[in-house]
Design an enzyme around this catalytic site. Sequence first.
Site, PDB file in Angstrom:
ATOM      1  N   GLY A  69     -48.952  23.379  61.615  1.00  0.00           N
ATOM      2  CA  GLY A  69     -50.008  24.081  60.889  1.00  0.00           C
ATOM      3  C   GLY A  69     -49.457  25.188  59.992  1.00  0.00           C
ATOM      4  O   GLY A  69     -50.059  25.546  58.984  1.00  0.00           O
ATOM      5  N   LYS A  76     -52.184  32.291  75.274  1.00  0.00           N
ATOM      6  CA  LYS A  76     -52.073  31.971  73.850  1.00  0.00           C
ATOM      7  C   LYS A  76     -52.956  32.935  73.042  1.00  0.00           C
ATOM      8  O   LYS A  76     -54.182  32.882  73.124  1.00  0.00           O
ATOM      9  CB  LYS A  76     -52.547  30.527  73.653  1.00  0.00           C
ATOM     10  CG  LYS A  76     -52.488  30.040  72.242  1.00  0.00           C
ATOM     11  CD  LYS A  76     -51.183  29.344  71.944  1.00  0.00           C
ATOM     12  CE  LYS A  76     -51.103  28.995  70.477  1.00  0.00           C
ATOM     13  NZ  LYS A  76     -49.751  28.661  70.059  1.00  0.00           N
ATOM     14  N   LYS A  80     -50.010  21.384  69.910  1.00  0.00           N
ATOM     15  CA  LYS A  80     -50.112  20.153  69.126  1.00  0.00           C
ATOM     16  C   LYS A  80     -48.923  19.219  69.340  1.00  0.00           C
ATOM     17  O   LYS A  80     -49.061  18.001  69.176  1.00  0.00           O
ATOM     18  CB  LYS A  80     -50.352  20.439  67.647  1.00  0.00           C
ATOM     19  CG  LYS A  80     -49.167  21.007  66.904  1.00  0.00           C
ATOM     20  CD  LYS A  80     -48.537  20.022  65.926  1.00  0.00           C
ATOM     21  CE  LYS A  80     -47.414  20.695  65.192  1.00  0.00           C
ATOM     22  NZ  LYS A  80     -46.083  20.432  65.612  1.00  0.00           N
ATOM     23  N   LYS A 132     -41.693  21.890  71.418  1.00  0.00           N
ATOM     24  CA  LYS A 132     -41.288  20.651  70.746  1.00  0.00           C
ATOM     25  C   LYS A 132     -40.329  19.849  71.629  1.00  0.00           C
ATOM     26  O   LYS A 132     -40.467  18.639  71.794  1.00  0.00           O
ATOM     27  CB  LYS A 132     -40.620  20.970  69.401  1.00  0.00           C
ATOM     28  CG  LYS A 132     -41.571  21.609  68.389  1.00  0.00           C
ATOM     29  CD  LYS A 132     -40.888  21.832  67.063  1.00  0.00           C
ATOM     30  CE  LYS A 132     -41.708  22.668  66.084  1.00  0.00           C
ATOM     31  NZ  LYS A 132     -43.012  23.190  66.481  1.00  0.00           N
TER      32      LYS A 132
END
Lengths: 305, 305
Positions: A10, A122, A206, A268
């Site tokens: 993003g 978060k 994500k 990731k």
Amino acid sequence: MSRYVISLGGNALGNDAKEQKKLLEHVAKAIFPLIKQNHDIVIVHGNGPQVGMINLAFSESKSTPIMPFAECGAMSQGYIGFHIQNAIYNEMISKKHYRPITTLVSQVLVDEKDPAFMHPSKPIGSFYTKEQADELTIKQGYTMVEDAGRGYRRVVASPKPIDIIEKSAILSLLEQKQIVIAAGGGGIPVIKKDSKLIGVDAVIDKDHASAKMAEIIGADALVILTAVDYVFINFNTPEQKKLVDVTVAEVESYLKDNHFKKGSMLPKIEACLNFVKKTNQKAVIANLEHAALAFEQKSGTIIHP
Amino acid sequence: MSRYVISLGGNALGNDAKEQKKLLEHVAKAIFPLIKQNHDIVIVHGNGPQVGMINLAFSESKSTPIMPFAECGAMSQGYIGFHIQNAIYNEMISKKHYRPITTLVSQVLVDEKDPAFMHPSKPIGSFYTKEQADELTIKQGYTMVEDAGRGYRRVVASPKPIDIIEKSAILSLLEQKQIVIAAGGGGIPVIKKDSKLIGVDAVIDKDHASAKMAEIIGADALVILTAVDYVFINFNTPEQKKLVDVTVAEVESYLKDNHFKKGSMLPKIEACLNFVKKTNQKAVIANLEHAALAFEQKSGTIIHP
């Protein structure tokens, strides 16, 4: 012909609609070679800055109602999805190689017993003073924390994705060689209560959602496109070394030695490990700028079983 | 087994996320009988109040960028689509009769030469003073008009829908017996320039978009669900008469005699006439409260060739 999940950050999408449109022209060009080779493609995008912006607009506006975070996420799927499908459509038309492309508004199931709900971590939305923060805690039940001297921010949980509710639509469209944009922003988080799906204020990472997507659709590769050319160990030290082709075992040992930064490379890496270990397929972390090379495995870090 | 397009008014969806969720539980119950009968179903929803709210949030907020109207429309598709697919999912699960349901972010093609662009007439967003209005005209190029003594408002064009860009995804999903929510708010309006699709600040009437949808997917019926039981002629006069079963010719003659109110019943009637004349199928205008009866043609106004 292979099946790919492409995970798009993003942060690569700019700060407003005009910038986002411009940057996505570039992303469309980067992804086009894969489209031309007729691969199956699902695109999962991040939404950090965008959902923050939407949330902020509703918080600051005096005349609009409170907008729960799950709904802001749904809005961001429409906003970003529209621009991605529009940019890729235009790129395909200009290259005279068209395939249908659509964004699916996507709910992603999380477990209400996920330990993340006990420790919301978060940060989302705007900064507040201590007094405002206390008021939000009392009035809205928000968890507020002090954020690096910049003020107080709301924190929400970041639970792990368990399932993608709209998966059968994704699979049907892939069967028809259509390109699918789904689980944007990690998906709209929903929990199951008495078999019903209920939206919750949370953020699903994500990259983890991309890994779940890749697992569900039986992808041959999960490709995470980011702003760096390779994953590094000993990053920013004289011993810095790029990883080109590594096994799960190697990455796990680096992980144990804390080589990857929390909130940036770590999720990731974890997402890639999850996918590769579960499926015995491969994962790639590469620079968006060199996406075409990454798809040919000539750039980026490849993680294999 | 028939193929239906159901057109759902944005005014029936309340003023905030909580209200919308609650009201859609009701809509889901109303539509469920049709799902159970295994018909093909596409739902098109309005977004007037919702896109206005999103636009207003961005206008009033000090820290967020300007959000063009097309992008606000895309956000409204995510916001409303999420709630519709969630509500219908939950209704199906509770009735133990599940079919996949998904919202598609949808672009709808309009003609940049549509005469509507020469005469923007659809008021959107907030009210402004004369001074603010003049500034917006100079700075943003907006067309501002005085709105019934309540202040100045921006007006945009309301062009006619020509095509639904994501139609092949809609058709693929229908083939798989999936329920589709698409062209929300009439669709995100795009024009074609040098073969590329470009979002424009405009509003496509959702009933006209529903008629176009019904035509494209080869629907057996277009069902417009609204807040009245029947279409009336001589409405609110002693000669008021409900229309139960009427031909295109009859409706056209009433239309000529100005029986239908602009901005309310008129676009619904025009959309129905478009669809019935083009396809020789039928159109129904009925009360959302009696949707189940309307689907059996036991309530509402039926317009046939």
